[in-house]
Write an enzyme that holds these catalytic residues in place. Structure first.
Site, mmCIF file in Angstrom:
data_model
loop_
_atom_site.group_PDB
_atom_site.id
_atom_site.type_symbol
_atom_site.label_atom_id
_atom_site.label_comp_id
_atom_site.label_asym_id
_atom_site.label_seq_id
_atom_site.Cartn_x
_atom_site.Cartn_y
_atom_site.Cartn_z
ATOM 1 N N LEU A 298 0.871 -1.178 0.000
ATOM 2 C CA LEU A 298 0.000 0.000 0.000
ATOM 3 C C LEU A 298 0.908 1.228 0.000
ATOM 4 C CD1 LEU A 298 -2.595 -1.177 2.660
ATOM 5 C CD2 LEU A 298 -3.003 -0.869 0.217
ATOM 6 N N SER A 299 0.345 2.397 -0.273
ATOM 7 C CA SER A 299 1.217 3.582 -0.340
ATOM 8 C C SER A 299 1.961 3.767 0.980
ATOM 9 C CB SER A 299 0.429 4.834 -0.716
ATOM 10 O OG SER A 299 -0.536 5.125 0.253
ATOM 11 N N GLU A 300 1.338 3.348 2.095
ATOM 12 C CA GLU A 300 2.012 3.476 3.386
ATOM 13 C C GLU A 300 1.634 2.350 4.334
ATOM 14 O OE1 GLU A 300 4.396 6.853 3.186
ATOM 15 O OE2 GLU A 300 2.382 6.821 2.371
ATOM 16 N N THR A 301 2.633 1.890 5.084
ATOM 17 C CA THR A 301 2.384 1.009 6.221
ATOM 18 C C THR A 301 2.924 1.713 7.456
ATOM 19 O OG1 THR A 301 2.509 -1.012 4.887
ATOM 20 C CG2 THR A 301 2.888 -1.245 7.248
ATOM 21 N N VAL B 264 9.492 7.199 5.186
ATOM 22 C CA VAL B 264 9.213 8.608 4.885
ATOM 23 C C VAL B 264 9.084 9.412 6.183
ATOM 24 C CG1 VAL B 264 8.147 8.238 2.616
ATOM 25 C CG2 VAL B 264 6.727 8.114 4.663
#
Length: 286
Positions: free
Chosen positions: A44-47, A76
């Site tokens: 996913l775009s972020e975990t 990030v």
């Protein structure tokens, strides 16, 4: 080892809209390399990884936690939607008893609080400065082709380029644009841009949205992000100045779409509020 994991759609009140993030609750320390491996696996775009800061901390009773964010490619420094998702897991799934949660992150301390059916994030507000067109001309052309650009700003703190399209364009024009974000990588010659925001002024008479946006970050392996809290830390500063407003309603018009309620504070911060939908609960075996 079993790690509780959740998928949460952020900045929406219904499943399969907004921006999905995976959220892991870490009872114990996790090997450093496993953070990235899990994020790549989730794809996913972020975990997000929520960790306890001291022995005896509890996901239901404690109010302060460590928080890190990983894309499938790297860690990030700031991610709004995965912070909203993390707060939703603690408030709604773990039934955390505190009214305000504090997350210790690479961007300092971030606070999340419940206000009715929204969760409000307290984010840093990032200023965007006028950007010389010539320096980024090729990148802008790759993004918008021959469309009319009204303003170009750059946020050095976040390395985001903000491109405002002409006020003559409606929301539908921004939604229908075919953007090949993969081409940004070769068109960006300065080395200073890591995210590109396209934005248009809204029609805020009455109950409409004050501004619309789309966000692209191929430099981080994310061609287009559905709804981006960190981009709104820049957009809020810009549009507040342009519109002379501190309270705004924003819509990010990706395919999934998401709505953000914005309140620019006078202490250099911005409150970004959104709703969430928890769509998956399970355990990761590592």
């Amino acid at each position: 080892m079993q790690i509780p994991i959740f998928t949460v759609d952020a900045f929406t009140n219904r499943p399969f809209a907004g921006n999905p993030a995976a959220v892991c609750l870490l009872e114990n320390d996790l090997d450093e390399d496993l953070h990235q491996k899990i994020a790549t696996e989730m794809n996913l775009s972020e975990t997000a990884f929520i960790r306890k800061l001291k022995p005896g901390d509890d996901f239901t009773k404690s109010s302060c936690f460590g928080l890190r964010w990983f894309t499938p490619a790297n860690e990030v420094p700031l991610c709004g939607h995965a912070t909203l998702a993390s707060a939703a897991v603690l408030f709604h799934v773990q039934k955390n008893i505190n009214s305000v949660l504090t997350f210790v992150t690479l961007s300092g301390e971030l606070k999340a609080r419940q206000v009715k059916d929204h969760i409000v994030l307290d984010l840093p507000l990032y200023k965007a400065y006028p950007q010389e067109l010539k320096e980024v001309e090729e990148l802008i052309k790759a993004a918008v082709g021959d469309m009319t650009v009204q303003d170009v700003r750059y946020s050095p703190d976040t390395k985001k380029l903000l491109v405002r399209l002409s006020d003559t364009y409606e929301r539908s024009v921004l939604e229908q644009m075919k953007v090949s974000a993969q081409h940004f990588l070769s068109a960006e010659k300065t080395g200073k841009v890591k995210g590109l925001i396209l934005t248009v002024k809204g029609n805020s008479s009455g109950k409409g949205h004050d501004f619309y946006s789309r966000y692209f970050a191929p430099w981080y392996g994310v061609l287009e992000d559905p709804v981006t809290g960190s981009a709104h830390a820049v957009l809020s500063s810009y549009w507040s100045e342009q519109l002379g407003k501190t309270e705004m309603l924003a819509f990010q018009c990706s395919r999934r779409g998401g709505e953000l309620k914005i309140s620019v504070r006078n202490d250099g911060r911005v409150d970004v509020a959104g709703q969430t939908a928890v769509v998956l609960k399970g355990n990761l075996t590592v």
